[in-house]
Scaffold this active site. Structure first.
Site, PDB file in Angstrom:
ATOM      1  N   GLU A 162       7.158 -10.081  23.586  1.00  0.00           N
ATOM      2  CA  GLU A 162       5.767 -10.389  23.887  1.00  0.00           C
ATOM      3  C   GLU A 162       5.777 -11.716  24.635  1.00  0.00           C
ATOM      4  O   GLU A 162       5.844 -12.776  24.039  1.00  0.00           O
ATOM      5  CB  GLU A 162       4.930 -10.498  22.615  1.00  0.00           C
ATOM      6  N   ASP A 196       7.720 -11.550  18.630  1.00  0.00           N
ATOM      7  CA  ASP A 196       6.393 -12.138  18.795  1.00  0.00           C
ATOM      8  C   ASP A 196       6.479 -13.517  19.436  1.00  0.00           C
ATOM      9  O   ASP A 196       7.416 -14.282  19.188  1.00  0.00           O
ATOM     10  CB  ASP A 196       5.732 -12.241  17.416  1.00  0.00           C
TER      11      ASP A 196
END
EC number: 2.4.1.18
Length: 733
Positions: free
Chosen positions: A462, A409
Site C-alpha cells: 500500500e 500497510d
C-alpha cells in the site's frame, strides 16, 4: 539459619537477580564438598525435598533468616540428582512442584532456528526434558529479548502473578530465559521487567505470544495445541505460476463486521468459515484479503494498531479455528491475503513501547520514532533484532497459517522520513534527503525472504507516492514487492465518477491518465475500506443523480474497473452497493439484497468476477502489449473505448464505457481486426435494472476507417453503461 551472604542472594530477595542459577537450585556445598540446595518461595511456610520419581523424602529444608528462603545440604560426597518440592504455604495450601532451577540445560539450550524463524526459539516454547527412560519433565521454556533490563521474571497463573517467584536468567546476549516445568498449553503469563534505572515496568505481553487475551488482562497465553490437520495439500503444492498473467479479484473484508449475529455479536472463525467460503466461491472472487487479524487492543483501530504480531486475534476464536478458515478457503481454491502492519505500533503499556525501560523496538528520537498522523510508534529498522522480529513474523504467517499474500500497510510512511511531518519535525538521512534507507533495506530483505522461500506467495504494497520500482525486483534496484496498490487510479477515477455527468466532459483526463503509468508497476486497483469510512460515504452515495442514475453510474464504474488493466480489489459491501458508510461496530446491510437495485448490483458483481476469470484477454494486464487505446479523447460524450488483448494469441476484447445518461444509436469505433464482435456483458441490461436500451448483440466489421484503423463497427451504446465485446474470425452464435 543463616546461609552464605552474597550479592546474588540479595538480588533474589530484592527481585533484581540476573543470574538465579548462580544461587538457586543445587550448588556445590560449603568448601566445595557435597551439595546444597537453596529455594526461594516467598509465601512458603515449609518445604520438603522429594525424589523426582517417587515420594522418597530426601530432605526437609530449613528456613533462613529471610522469610521465604530455604536451605538444605548434603555435606558428604553426593552425585547430582533431580527432585520435587513439597511446599506448604502461609494460607495452608500445599503443592508439589518441580523446581525450575535444577534445569539449566533446558533453560539455556536454544532451539535451532534461522533469523527468519525466530518464533521457534523466542517466546513460550513447549519443552521436554528426558531424565530417564521412564521420567520426562514437560514444561514451557520462556525467552524474551530485553537487553537493557536489570532483571526479568515470568509471572502468570502458575505463580499467582508474583514477580518474586520465577526470576529469569541472562547470559549476556540480551535474552532472558527460564524453563518452568508443568506449565502447559493455555497458561496465562506476562513478563515483569525491572529497568536498569530500578523501576518495575507495567507487565509486558510476550512479543512472540501466539495468543493474547482481550481487555482488561491482555495476558499472553501459551499455545501448544496443533489440533488442526491441514487438508489443503493440493493448494500448497500447486505448480508455481506466473500470477501476473492470472486473474486476481480480491474480496477485502473486516471479519468483525462482515456479518453479525442477531445480538450484534461478531461471528466466530468457525461461523465465518461456514458462511464466507461458499459466498466467495459463488461470487467468483479468487482471493480474500483480511483486515489485520494480528492481535490489537482497540476495536476502532480495525487491527492497524497491533500489539501482538504473532497472535491471531482472540476476538473470534483460537489459532486452530483460524487455521480451519484458511484451510477451507484453500480447499475452495481461494487464496488468503492478510493485511500486515510493520510500519508502526501503539504505545499501550503492555506492548513494545519502551519495552525494557529503553527504546528497544522504536527509534529513540521522536522526530523519527513517533508517528504524528496515527499517534503511534515507528519501528527502528536500523536494529538487527527489530528487522529479524518483523521478518520472522512474516515467515510465521506464511509457514504456520498457510497465508498466501501479505498486503503491507502504510509503506509510504516507512519510505519517507518526512511523512506527515512539517519542516523541522524530521531528521534527514546521512545524505540530507528524506528517504529512510533503513526501512528501504528492510523492505527489500522482507521481499527477498518471502520470494526465495515461498515462491507461491506474494507481497502487496500500500504505497501512495511515486517512489520508483516498488514492484520491481531488488536486483533491478526495486523494493521487490509483487504488487502495488494503484492509488492514483483510485483517486482519479473516484473524483471523476462523483461528478455530475454534465461536468465530466471537462475531466476526461482523470480516466485516461492512468494508462500513462499503468505498466510502470504491477498494480492492484483498490476500492478499499478507506474509501467508504470517515465521512466518505459508501460507494453508492458517491454517485450523482436520482436512484436509477446512481446505480447506473455504479454499474458503469464497476465495469470500467474490471475492464481496466490491473488486479481488482473491492471492499465488502461494494458488491451489493452497501447503503450506509461502513462501521466496524455493525454488520453490512445484507437486507438490501431484498431490493431490486441492490440485488442487481450483486448480480453484476458476480457476473463481472466470473467473466474476468473466464476471459483471457482481461488477464494480460501487466504489459502494454495487452492494452490498446481506441478512443480516449471523446470528452464531449464522456466515452472511453479500448482493446484488451490476450498474450500470444489473436484473442481480444473491446471495452466501451459511456459515462453520460445519453445513449448513442450509431457510434463508430475502429477495431484491431476484421471479423465479428459480440457483446458478452452490458451493464444496461434489464436484469441489472438497466434501461434495456435496444441494440445489436453481434457486429460484423466494416472496411471503414475509424480511429486510425482500417476496420470498424457501428455500435448502439446505452446510457451510463459499460460493455465488453469479444472478437472472433467467424460469426459468433
Amino acid at each position: 539459619m543463616d546461609i552464605i551472604k552474597n550479592d546474588l542472594i540479595n538480588d533474589i530477595l530484592t527481585t533484581r537477580c540476573a543470574d538465579p542459577f548462580g544461587c538457586l537450585g543445587l550448588q556445590q556445598g560449603p568448601a566445595k564438598k557435597g551439595l546444597s540446595l537453596t529455594v526461594w518461595q516467598p509465601e512458603a511456610l515449609s518445604i520438603r525435598v522429594l525424589a523426582m520419581d517417587s515420594d522418597t523424602l530426601l530432605s526437609t529444608m530449613k528456613p533462613t533468616q529471610h522469610p521465604g528462603l530455604f536451605y538444605a545440604e548434603w555435606p558428604k560426597e553426593h552425585s547430582r540428582f533431580h527432585y520435587r518440592l513439597d511446599i506448604t504455604y502461609k494460607d495452608n495450601s500445599q503443592y508439589i512442584i518441580v523446581d525450575p532451577y535444577q534445569f539449566p540445560e533446558a533453560t539455556f539450550t536454544d532451539p535451532e532456528h534461522h533469523q527468519a524463524s525466530l518464533y521457534k526459539s523466542q517466546g513460550a516454547i513447549q519443552t521436554h526434558v528426558q531424565l530417564s527412560k521412564s521420567v520426562t519433565v514437560t514444561g514451557t521454556r520462556f525467552a524474551v529479548y530485553a537487553p537493557a533490563a536489570r532483571s526479568v521474571a515470568v509471572v502468570g497463573d502458575f505463580n499467582a502473578w508474583d514477580g518474586r517467584v520465577h526470576p529469569m536468567s541472562s547470559n549476556g546476549d540480551g535474552i532472558w530465559r527460564l524453563f518452568i516445568p508443568n506449565v502447559m498449553h493455555g497458561a496465562r503469563y506476562k513478563f515483569e521487567i525491572r529497568s536498569h534505572a530500578g523501576e518495575i515496568l507495567p507487565h509486558r505481553s510476550d512479543p512472540y505470544a501466539q495468543r493474547i487475551e482481550q481487555y482488561p488482562s491482555f495476558a499472553s497465553v501459551t499455545c501448544f495445541e496443533n489440533k488442526h490437520q491441514w487438508q489443503d495439500d493440493a493448494w500448497v503444492t500447486r505448480p508455481v505460476e506466473d500470477i501476473y498473467e492470472k486473474p486476481m479479484s480480491i474480496y477485502e473484508l473486516h471479519l468483525g463486521s462482515w456479518r453479525r449475529k442477531d445480538d450484534n455479536q461478531p461471528l466466530t472463525y468457525t461461523e465465518i468459515k461456514d458462511q464466507l467460503v461458499p459466498y466467495v466461491v459463488e461470487m467468483g472472487y479468487t482471493h480474500v484479503e483480511l483486515l489485520p487479524i494480528t492481535e490489537y487492543p482497540f476495536d476502532g483501530s480495525w487491527g492497524y494498531q497491533p500489539v501482538g504480531l504473532y497472535a491471531v486475534t482472540s476476538r473470534f476464536g483460537s489459532p486452530e479455528d483460524f487455521k480451519a478458515l484458511v484451510d477451507a478457503l484453500h480447499q475452495a481454491n481461494i487464496g488468503v491475503i492478510m493485511d500486515w502492519v510493520p510500519a508502526h505500533f501503539p504505545a499501550d503499556s503492555h506492548g513494545l513501547a519502551n519495552f525494557d525501560g529503553s527504546k528497544q523496538y522504536e527509534y529513540p528520537d521522536p522526530k523519527k520514532g513517533w508517528h504524528p498522523e496515527w499517534n503511534s510508534i515507528i519501528y527502528d529498522f536500523g536494529k538487527d533484532h527489530v528487522v529479524n522480529y518483523l521478518i520472522s513474523n512474516a515467515v510465521y504467517w506464511l509457514e504456520e497459517f498457510h497465508i498466501d499474500g501479505l498486503r503491507v500497510d502504510a509503506v509510504a510512511s516507512m519510505l519517507y522520513l518526512d511523512y506527515s511531518r512539517e519542516d523541522g519535525e524530521w531528521i534527514p538521512n546521512k545524505d540530507g534527503g528524506n528517504h529512510n534507507y533503513e526501512a528501504i533495506d528492510f523492505l527489500r530483505r522482507l521481499n527477498e525472504t518471502v520470494y526465495l522461500n515461498h515462491p507461491r506467495c506474494f507481497t502487496v504494497a500500500e504505497e501512495s507516492t511515486a517512489f520508483p520500482g516498488v514492484s520491481k525486483p531488488t536486483y533491478m534496484n526495486g523494493l521487490g514487492f509483487g504488487f502495488k496498490w494503484n492509488m492514483g487510479w483510485m483517486n482519479d477515477s473516484l473524483a471523476y465518477i462523483k461528478k455530475d455527468p454534465i461536468y465530466r466532459q471537462h475531466h476526461q483526463g482523470d480516466l485516461s491518465f492512468s494508462m500513462v503509468y499503468a505498466f510502470d508497476e504491477q498494480f492492484v486497483l483498490p476500492i478499499s475500506h478507506d474509501e467508504v469510512v470517515h465521512g466518505k460515504g459508501s460507494m453508492i452515495t458517491k454517485m450523482p443523480g436520482d436512484s436509477w442514475q446512481k446505480f447506473a453510474n455504479l454499474r458503469a464504474f464497476s465495469a470500467y474497473m474490471y475492464f481496466h488493466p490491473g488486479k481488482k480489489l473491492n471492499f465488502m459491501g461494494n458488491e451489493f452497493a452497501q447503503g450506509q458508510e461502513w462501521s466496524h461496530e455493525r454488520s453490512l446491510d445484507w437486507h438490501l439484497l431484498e431490493t431490486d437495485f441492490h440485488k442487481a448490483q450483486h448480480l453484476l458483481s458476480k457476473d463481472l468476477n466470473h467473466l474476468y476469470q473466464e476471459e483471457s484477454s482481461l488477464h494480460f494486464d501487466h504489459s502494454h502489449l495487452g492494452f490498446e487505446w481506441i478512443s480516449y479523447d471523446d470528452s464531449a460524450n464522456s466515452i472511453l473505448a479500448f482493446a484488451r488483448k490476450a498474450k500470444n494469441s489473436d484473442a481480444h476484447s473491446i471495452a466501451v464505457v459511456n459515462f453520460t445518461p445519453t445513449p448513442h444509436g450509431r457510434y463508430r469505433i475502429g477495431v484491431p481486426k476484421a471479423g465479428y464482435y459480440k457483446i458478452i456483458l452490458d451493464t444496461d441490461e434489464t436484469k441489472y435494472t438497466g434501461s434495456g436500451y435496444v441494440k445489436t448483440q453481434a457486429y460484423k466489421t466494416q472496411a471503414v476507417v475509424s480511429h486510425g484503423r482500417e476496420q470498424s463497427i457501428e455500435l448502439e451504446i446505452p446510457p451510463l453503461a459499460g460493455m465488453l465485446l469479444i472478437w472472433s474470425a467467424t460469426p459468433i452464435n
